[in-house]
Enzyme design. Structure first.
Site, PDB file in Angstrom:
ATOM      1  NE  ARG A   1      36.987  -3.268  40.251  1.00 23.88           N
ATOM      2  CZ  ARG A   1      38.301  -3.308  39.537  1.00 23.88           C
ATOM      3  NH1 ARG A   1      38.774  -4.053  39.949  1.00 23.88           N
ATOM      4  NH2 ARG A   1      38.168  -3.229  38.439  1.00 23.88           N
TER       5      ARG A   1
ATOM      6  CG  ASP B   1      42.524  -2.642  41.554  1.00 27.87           C
ATOM      7  OD1 ASP B   1      44.148  -2.600  42.204  1.00 27.87           O
ATOM      8  OD2 ASP B   1      42.045  -4.253  40.724  1.00 27.87           O
TER       9      ASP B   1
ATOM     10  CD1 TRP C   1      46.481   1.179  32.915  1.00 29.76           C
ATOM     11  CD2 TRP C   1      46.950  -0.641  33.405  1.00 29.76           C
ATOM     12  NE1 TRP C   1      45.748   1.012  32.674  1.00 29.76           N
ATOM     13  CE2 TRP C   1      45.943  -0.246  32.436  1.00 29.76           C
ATOM     14  CE3 TRP C   1      47.069  -2.218  32.954  1.00 29.76           C
ATOM     15  CZ2 TRP C   1      44.800  -0.924  33.149  1.00 29.76           C
ATOM     16  CZ3 TRP C   1      46.290  -2.886  33.199  1.00 29.76           C
ATOM     17  CH2 TRP C   1      44.573  -2.388  32.471  1.00 29.76           C
TER      18      TRP C   1
ATOM     19  NE  ARG D   1      42.716  -9.050  44.187  1.00 28.87           N
ATOM     20  CZ  ARG D   1      42.795  -9.189  43.343  1.00 28.87           C
ATOM     21  NH1 ARG D   1      41.652  -9.956  43.485  1.00 28.87           N
ATOM     22  NH2 ARG D   1      42.083  -8.784  41.328  1.00 28.87           N
TER      23      ARG D   1
ATOM     24  CD  GLU E   1      45.592  -7.115  39.737  1.00 29.47           C
ATOM     25  OE1 GLU E   1      44.185  -7.524  40.709  1.00 29.47           O
ATOM     26  OE2 GLU E   1      45.472  -6.821  38.626  1.00 29.47           O
TER      27      GLU E   1
ATOM     28  CE1 TYR F   1      42.131  -2.345  35.902  1.00 29.28           C
ATOM     29  CE2 TYR F   1      41.832  -1.807  38.162  1.00 29.28           C
ATOM     30  CZ  TYR F   1      41.493  -2.575  37.304  1.00 29.28           C
ATOM     31  OH  TYR F   1      41.129  -3.905  37.282  1.00 29.28           O
TER      32      TYR F   1
ATOM     33  CD  GLU G   1      42.602  -5.693  43.979  1.00 24.71           C
ATOM     34  OE1 GLU G   1      41.109  -5.398  44.097  1.00 24.71           O
ATOM     35  OE2 GLU G   1      42.869  -6.127  42.085  1.00 24.71           O
TER      36      GLU G   1
ATOM     37  CG  HIS H   1      45.300  -1.700  38.483  1.00 19.84           C
ATOM     38  ND1 HIS H   1      46.231  -1.791  36.907  1.00 19.84           N
ATOM     39  CD2 HIS H   1      44.845  -2.651  38.121  1.00 19.84           C
ATOM     40  CE1 HIS H   1      45.852  -2.507  36.415  1.00 19.84           C
ATOM     41  NE2 HIS H   1      44.820  -3.167  36.718  1.00 19.84           N
TER      42      HIS H   1
ATOM     43  CD  GLU I   1      38.891  -9.211  39.841  1.00 24.33           C
ATOM     44  OE1 GLU I   1      40.202 -10.369  40.132  1.00 24.33           O
ATOM     45  OE2 GLU I   1      38.594  -7.993  39.778  1.00 24.33           O
TER      46      GLU I   1
HETATM   47  O1  EZ4 Z   1      43.943  -5.154  35.450  1.00 28.43           O
HETATM   48  O2  EZ4 Z   1      43.240  -8.780  35.010  1.00 28.43           O
HETATM   49  O3  EZ4 Z   1      41.754  -6.890  39.805  1.00 28.43           O
HETATM   50  N1  EZ4 Z   1      41.926  -7.078  38.280  1.00 28.43           N
HETATM   51  C1  EZ4 Z   1      42.194  -6.559  38.253  1.00 28.43           C
HETATM   52  C2  EZ4 Z   1      42.430  -6.875  36.383  1.00 28.43           C
HETATM   53  C3  EZ4 Z   1      43.638  -7.048  36.099  1.00 28.43           C
HETATM   54  C4  EZ4 Z   1      43.905  -6.899  34.390  1.00 28.43           C
HETATM   55  C5  EZ4 Z   1      44.893  -7.811  33.828  1.00 28.43           C
HETATM   56  O4  EZ4 Z   1      44.372  -8.553  33.280  1.00 28.43           O
HETATM   57  O5  EZ4 Z   1      42.910  -5.401  38.506  1.00 28.43           O
HETATM   58  O6  EZ4 Z   1      41.721  -6.123  36.183  1.00 28.43           O
HETATM   59 CO    CO Z   2      43.075  -5.476  40.744  1.00 34.95          CO
END
Ligand code: EZ4
Ligand code: CO
Length: 403
Positions: A147, A211, A403, A284, A263, A159, A237, A213, A340
């Site tokens: 990743r 990701d 976030w 996921r 997630e 992030y 992701e 996010h 992961e």
């Molecule tokens: O931000 O697990 O794909 N992984 C992620 C993680 C999340 C954290 C949050 O607790 O997006 O890094």
């Molecule tokens: Co993630």
């Protein structure tokens, strides 16, 4: 075999973990992971106040019934806190079942469907050159899937950036959340060039992941997916905040870049629409956050019906117990996709004695009965809980962003 005690341990060997310890009346101990990053004490209270009193005296072999009792038996039952509490209990009960049978949990689940579990690692950089070099390091260590995240020009932090060798990039250091800035336009301009350079330098002979996010609108996510198509991503992701699941119809209809979501999901009902409409390619969920082994297995079976594969969430805030629980399912699932794996900081190795091992881009479990991770309670006591928050994100004008 009755449950004699349910204890909850909170420890911070580098970051906070919540450990469920279930002891049976004949002295078998099972360990579960109930860590919910930045909300640890909510789960602790849920377990201590509302779950432990329900479990003492109950038959420890009735894992399925206990899951239903804790879920259906609770009127207020949705959400991550409840699902993680149940997940921690469920993993501990499977650990006990395996120890009593003298078998690793994957043998109870049907046995190996593969020789090992392919993992992806987290490469990052504060610029494109740094990220490209970091990908090279992962490939040199045998990873077959990486990743890639990088600092977006114009932002001070965002992030997914690893600082030094530590894996602690997510919890804020202070008593309040770190505040990051975010700019979707700058991000959309930047990411295709990042992936282009990664493919130019390292080729197409490995899986490349990214990701988002939860940062984009549906239309922006479609734009990103299209712009990344030449780089044949394994997945993008969490392109949008997934509360709005119909948005994925729009993303899906406009790009062939594979999509991975889940997630922050806490149950099969969160996954139903995305899976049954084939709006995603990878589901996921994190095993501890989706009700443990018992419930995650059902989600994965649902996914298999629709050609959706697994990509279990495995950041450093899932403890080695939670990672091992995922590995047991990964070894068995017909629709396994990828796992992961971020690893854990060194002090975690003093608290958790994990039996899984790394080799050539894969993790594998040994033959230890149960989940295969033992906890050193004295070591855990040396690392007391330390309150932490995940960061928050704002736009340049001060507006809150996802976030
Ligand atoms: O931000 O697990 O794909 N992984 C992620 C993680 C999340 C954290 C949050 O607790 O997006 O890094
Ligand atoms: Co993630």
């Amino acid at each position: 075999m009755r449950i004699a005690a349910v204890d909850v341990i909170v420890t911070c060997p580098g970051r906070n973990y919540v450990i469920v310890k279930i002891t049976t009346d004949d002295g078998v101990v099972g360990w579960g992971d109930a860590t919910l990053n930045g909300r640890e004490q909510s789960v602790v209270a849920y377990l201590r106040e509302h779950v432990a009193p329900l479990l003492v005296g109950r038959d420890a072999t009735r894992i399925s019934d206990i899951w239903q009792y804790l879920y259906r038996g609770s009127y207020w039952r949705r959400g991550s806190v409840a699902a993680t509490a149940i997940g921690g209990v469920d993993i501990a009960l499977w650990d006990i079942a395996g120890k009593v049978a003298g078998l690793p949990v994957y043998r109870l689940l049907g046995g190996r469907a593969r020789d090992g579990v392919t993992i992806y690692g987290h490469a990052s950089g504060t610029d494109i050159d740094g990220a490209v070099a970091d990908v090279g390091d992962f490939l040199a260590r045998g990873y077959r899937a990486v990743r890639v995240q990088a600092l977006v020009p114009g932002l001070t932090s965002n992030y997914g950036l690893r600082h030094g060798t530590g894996l602690t990039y997510e919890p804020a250091a202070g008593e309040l959340p770190d505040e990051e800035t975010w700019d979707s336009a700058a991000y959309l301009d930047f990411v295709p060039g990042l992936m282009k350079r990664v493919r130019e330098e390292h080729g197409y002979g490995f899986h490349l992941l990214h990701d988002v996010h939860h940062r984009l609108s549906a239309n922006e996510a479609a734009q990103l997916g299209r712009s990344l198509e030449p780089y044949r991503m394994f997945w993008m992701e969490d392109p949008t905040p997934a509360e709005d699941q119909a948005a994925f119809r729009l993303i899906r209809s406009r790009t062939t870049t594979p999509i991975a979501v889940g997630e922050i999901f806490s149950g099969i009902w969160d996954c139903q629409l995305l899976i049954s409409e084939r709006l995603i390619d990878y589901i996921r969920v994190a095993v501890p956050h989706a009700g443990g082994i018992t419930h995650t297995r059902r989600i994965w079976d649902l996914a298999d019906l629709y050609g959706v594969r697994t990509g279990s969430h495995g950041p450093g805030d899932v403890s080695p117990i939670g990672i091992a629980a995922a590995l047991h399912l990964d070894l068995v699932a017909p629709n396994f996709g990828i796992q992961e794996y971020m690893g854990h900081l060194d002090p975690a190795g003093e608290v958790f004695r994990a039996g899984y091992s790394y080799g050539e881009g894969m993790l594998d479990l040994g033959d230890a009965p149960g989940i295969g991770v033992e906890v050193d309670e004295d070591a855990a006591a040396r690392y007391p809980y330390s309150p932490k928050y995940l960061p928050v994100a704002r736009l340049a004008d001060g507006s809150m962003h996802d976030w």
